[in-house]
Write an enzyme that holds these catalytic residues in place. Structure first.
Site, mmCIF file in Angstrom:
data_model
loop_
_atom_site.group_PDB
_atom_site.id
_atom_site.type_symbol
_atom_site.label_atom_id
_atom_site.label_comp_id
_atom_site.label_asym_id
_atom_site.label_seq_id
_atom_site.Cartn_x
_atom_site.Cartn_y
_atom_site.Cartn_z
ATOM 1 N N HIS A 199 95.248 34.040 38.155
ATOM 2 C CA HIS A 199 93.793 34.085 38.115
ATOM 3 C C HIS A 199 93.233 35.446 38.523
ATOM 4 C CE1 HIS A 199 90.031 32.466 37.018
ATOM 5 N NE2 HIS A 199 89.519 33.023 38.078
ATOM 6 N N TYR A 206 90.380 38.907 36.956
ATOM 7 C CA TYR A 206 89.395 39.835 37.518
ATOM 8 C C TYR A 206 89.883 41.270 37.444
ATOM 9 C CZ TYR A 206 87.014 35.670 38.529
ATOM 10 O OH TYR A 206 86.381 34.478 38.340
ATOM 11 N N HIS A 212 87.639 29.752 25.411
ATOM 12 C CA HIS A 212 86.999 30.331 26.597
ATOM 13 C C HIS A 212 87.471 31.760 26.832
ATOM 14 C CE1 HIS A 212 85.979 31.124 30.779
ATOM 15 N NE2 HIS A 212 87.272 31.273 31.027
ATOM 16 N N PHE A 213 88.782 31.969 26.873
ATOM 17 C CA PHE A 213 89.190 33.317 27.303
ATOM 18 C C PHE A 213 89.107 34.354 26.185
ATOM 19 C CE2 PHE A 213 93.614 31.422 27.001
ATOM 20 C CZ PHE A 213 94.075 32.206 25.946
ATOM 21 N N HIS A 214 88.882 33.907 24.942
ATOM 22 C CA HIS A 214 88.563 34.932 23.942
ATOM 23 C C HIS A 214 87.121 35.414 24.109
ATOM 24 C CE1 HIS A 214 92.391 33.904 22.029
ATOM 25 N NE2 HIS A 214 92.292 35.087 21.462
ATOM 26 N N ARG A 246 96.202 23.736 22.507
ATOM 27 C CA ARG A 246 96.390 25.183 22.388
ATOM 28 C C ARG A 246 97.872 25.462 22.168
ATOM 29 N NH1 ARG A 246 96.190 27.532 28.573
ATOM 30 N NH2 ARG A 246 96.537 29.471 27.474
ATOM 31 N N ARG A 247 98.225 26.694 21.901
ATOM 32 C CA ARG A 247 99.612 27.157 21.852
ATOM 33 C C ARG A 247 100.472 26.314 20.940
ATOM 34 N NH1 ARG A 247 101.227 28.496 28.095
ATOM 35 N NH2 ARG A 247 100.498 30.612 27.979
#
Lengths: 179, 590, 97
Positions: free
Chosen positions: B235, B239, B386-388, B449-450
């Site tokens: 995580h 950041y 989300h993370f794209h 996913r994946r």
């Protein structure tokens, strides 16, 4: 340190929002009764899973009126039970799943529902769900587990109580005959 | 303040050695971006069944390459370039030793190349080398040892890069005993402290478990332990990607908008909050893991929710700084001022669109973070959706847009084409709107996913609005636009670097903040104290869960195996190394 | 003049401050070159050439920002309520124990 009045207002609202989120989640846990997957399932030795009293021959077991335990083993690239033959449960029952993995990390997802857990070698994921009307659910592995990950799927069949009972009794009889 | 106003002209004239390091870092970043984006295109077309040129089994080799090359190599090499630039420019001094700088570039490059070779080996079946373990390399899936060794070298390289910036800071501090730490350096140092704390987890996992295990020195690992150590790092790395984007949003975007940073002290507070809260939240990636008690998950959830605070504060400060620019440029009204912004500048527009996307990504992140609501979307396509938006747009698009302003500073050549740059950033935005919204909705339909081939025999996915076919078309279309956008970007940057030197390649002047640091408490700059508090929070959040995982999960190495004597001696060594590394870091900081 | 926190040491700060009063601050600061070059439009980061008024710390209230972030918060709350109470709690098969 000087902070603009608007930014102070925003800071306060942001804190309210955060507390609101935490409050909603706490309500979900305490009010709506949603339980998390945790350590209550205990552990199991993945190397000797075949000799395990429950995971050695995984499947469904009645443990009370309308209440059942289901043992599921995830391994590359099948669910036992679920893949070669469907996982059968009776309608209107309370079912406690015990899910573990025999080789690598897998996922266990009942498609389109909130029943979803990781299956980790050595760990048992224990969770309880309530099945309603008769019908069918798909299940799939949602954690990458190797080159055949995309074929790892299965089916849950929710049966009428009588239909289930006769199937279950037959299973039990077969099991005893084999022993 | 302008680098140009220092008297030496552009950054490249003033700091030629640093510019060379930054160019090398950017070059490796952009090569990785090109390869990773190509893999992404193949995957988007494959899993939507639009075009299938690879076997489904090879999909995972590509997916590993996509994740590692983009999320690790591209982002981190680029941010090393940005941080090297920011430290030299804000301290107004070169690095202490160019040789040392080249050493970390070299080590990181070697590590990245080794890991990439191991991954690409998966395409050649007879080679006996592969690393089809994806970006998260969860054991017991096993990669070739050089994958883990490359990864370890890469991480040690990043530690050295941080040391480079701490050394610069220490030298600057000698000459300026009473000044506040310049904001950009402050951001770099706090980010690196967070990185040191968080990479300890992955370093222990890789060096003491995965490398010996992949070499056959130990028989097994405890899968839940290595997974937890991964997320201890997994995580905060989020950041680590995001902080260079924040650095650019706080210190460069206001200038690009024609304004000034609204508040320097709040920017410092935000970076400190990230330092404190980034690491003790990793368990929120493990909400659905057995073997971790619900209480620890609840603690991780509350920490994560409070981690929203610095991002929400950033939203205000950055938008206010941009609004200040618009008003200075004559903007009026409650919202009409938005029209007064320099929308034709690709560096501004790219960063502004990246920020807007981050606001949307923030929402889906809140759902991910929401403990029990996580059941709804865990490991579905919602998560990559989300993370794209976050690393894939807030970070990647900010980096590309920032390149249009930064690259000319280190090459001394003018951007080849502003209109192509503008088209590129808009194309990225539009492509991501298609791809990401479809991925979120597909996730709600339960599509995992994946997965190479989400077409199952036993059931069909259902979506309340639209159809699964429409979602697939959107993903394929979006992925194609994103790939074309990367091609335009690389083309524009390549031609820029081949261009003629210009007297004024870019306007690199940075104005000072509206509200400077002088009114803020000096304790904000006490890095040693904040490091201590961050370490205490990590210890509080992780000691009990880790102890439980080791105790109940069959010990350090799983399977109830006894701990080999050599490795338990090794464990003492880790503790000594860790303690001495901390002491050294502490010495430099204090 | 405030200390320049995003930037370098005092010497260059002084140099810059002397030109700071001017409006399109940065075109002048670049020395003699800028003018003869191709249109400024081809250079990235020239938004401050379009500054028509300098707004100091006390002349600026970010009211537009407040409007935007309040709209954002309203969307967040609405979407959260929908996702939690309709999408999530409305689904069959939920883990209850």
């Amino acid at each position: 340190m000087e902070i603009h009045a608007y930014e102070k207002l925003w800071l306060a609202l942001a804190l309210v929002l955060i507390v609101g989120f935490i409050g909603t989640i706490t309500y979900g846990a305490a009010g709506a009764g949603i339980d998390m997957i945790d350590d209550k399932g205990g552990t199991v030795d993945p190397a000797t899973l075949d000799q395990h009293p429950k995971f050695g021959d995984p499947g469904i077991e009645r443990n009370g009126e309308n209440s059942y335990d289901v043992y599921v083993v995830a391994r590359q690239f099948v669910f036992e039970p679920g893949t070669t033959e469907p996982l059968r449960v009776p309608a209107g029952s309370t079912v406690t799943f015990h899910v573990t993995a025999a080789d690598v990390i897998h996922g266990f997802e009942v498609v389109g529902t909130n029943a979803n857990t990781m299956a980790i070698p050595g760990q048992v994921a224990e969770f309880t769900v309530e099945f309603g009307e008769p019908g069918e659910y798909g299940m799939l592995c949602n954690e990458y587990c190797g080159s055949g990950h995309h074929v790892m799927e299965g089916k849950i069949v929710v049966m009428e109580q009588e239909e289930f009972d006769s199937w279950y009794d037959q299973q039990q009889a077969q099991g005893e005959a084999e022993n | 303040m302008a680098t140009a106003s220092g008297g030496g002209g552009e950054f490249v004239d003033k700091f030629p050695d640093e510019a060379a390091i930054i160019k090398a870092s950017f070059l490796i970043a952009f090569v990785s971006l090109g390869i990773g984006a190509f893999f992404g295109l193949v995957q988007a077309l494959h899993r939507t069944n639009v075009l299938r040129v690879i076997d489904s089994a090879d999909y995972y080799t590509m997916l590993t390459g996509h994740g590692v090359l983009l999320a690790i190599v591209f982002t981190i090499f680029f941010l090393c370039g940005v941080f090297h630039w920011a430290v030299a420019r804000s301290l107004d001094r070169p690095a202490e030793s160019a040789l040392f700088s080249w050493a970390w570039v070299g080590l990181m490059t070697t590590g990245a190349v080794l890991a990439t070779i191991a991954i690409l080996g998966g395409f050649v079946p007879n080679l006996g080398m592969s690393a089809d373990v994806l970006f998260t390399f969860y054991a017991p899936l096993q990669a070739h040892p050089i994958f883990y060794i490359g990864l370890a070298m890469f991480i040690v390289g990043t530690w050295l890069s941080g040391a480079d910036w701490f050394l610069s800071y220490r030298a600057w501090r000698k000459d300026h005993p009473d000044e506040r730490i310049p904001l950009q350096t402050f951001m770099v140092l706090t980010t690196m402290i967070m990185w040191y704390i968080s990479t300890l987890g992955v370093a222990v996992s890789v060096v003491f478990f995965l490398i010996p295990w992949s070499l056959g020195l130990i028989e097994s690992v405890n899968p839940l332990l290595t997974r937890t150590l991964f997320w201890y790092f997994g995580h905060p790395i989020v950041y680590f990607w995001l902080m260079p984007a924040y650095l650019l949003w706080y210190t460069v975007l206001p200038k690009l908008a024609g304004g000034r940073l609204f508040s320097d002290p709040l920017a410092r507070v935000v970076f400190l909050l990230f330092l404190l809260l980034s690491t003790p939240v990793g368990i929120h990636h493990q909400y659905l893991d057995p073997g971790i008690a619900e209480g620890f998950k609840f603690i991780a959830m509350t920490n994560t929710m409070f981690l929203l605070l610095p991002s929400l504060l950033t939203a205000f400060t950055v938008v206010a700084s941009v609004e200040h620019g618009a008003r200075q440029r004559g903007g009026e009204g409650y919202l009409r001022w938005l029209g007064a912004l320099p929308w034709r500048d690709p560096a501004f527009t790219g960063m502004a669109l990246a920020g807007a996307m981050f606001a949307a990504g923030g929402f889906s992140g809140m759902i991910n973070a929401g403990m029990n609501i996580n059941y709804l979307i865990h490991n579905t396509l919602w998560v990559p959706g989300h993370f794209h938006l976050t690393v894939g747009t807030a970070v990647a698009l900010t980096m590309m847009a920032g390149s249009y302003w930064l690259v000319p500073q280190v090459t001394g050549t003018k951007l080849y084409s502003r209109p192509i740059g503008l088209l590129q950033v808009i194309m990225w935005f539009v492509g991501m709107v298609f791809m990401s919204n479809a991925m979120h909705r597909a996730g709600l339909a339960g599509i995992p996913r994946r997965t190479a081939e989400p077409q199952y025999q036993n059931f069909e996915f259902l979506t309340p609005i639209g159809s699964i076919f429409e979602l697939r078309v959107q993903i394929a279309l979006g992925g194609t636009l994103l790939f074309l956008s990367v091609v335009l970007f690389l083309f524009n940057i390549l031609l820029t670097s081949l261009g003629e030197e210009s007297d004024r390649p870019v306007d690199s002047y940075l104005p000072e903040p509206l509200s400077g640091p002088e009114g803020s408490p000096r304790i904000l700059d006490n890095l040693a104290m904040w490091t201590g508090i961050a370490a205490v929070l990590v210890v509080l959040a992780y000691t009990l869960p880790l102890a439980g995982i080791i105790q109940n999960g069959g010990g350090l190495f799983g399977g109830g195996l006894p701990v080999p004597a050599t490795v338990s001696a090794g464990f003492d060594l880790v503790m000594t190394t860790v303690t001495s590394a901390f002491n050294t870091l502490w010495g430099v900081v204090a | 003049m405030a200390v320049d926190s995003t930037a370098e040491g005092a010497a260059s700060s002084a140099a810059r401050t002397s030109t700071d009063g001017g409006v399109p601050a940065n075109a002048d600061s670049q020395g003699d070159s800028g003018q003869a070059d191709p249109p400024v439009d081809s250079i990235v980061g020239t938004a401050d050439d379009g500054i028509v008024r300098e707004l100091g710390h006390d002349d600026f209230d970010p009211v537009g920002t407040l409007v935007i972030v309040l709209i954002y918060m309203a969307i967040l709350i609405g979407m959260w309520v929908f996702m939690y109470f309709v999408e999530f709690l409305g689904r069959g098969l939920t883990v209850v124990g």
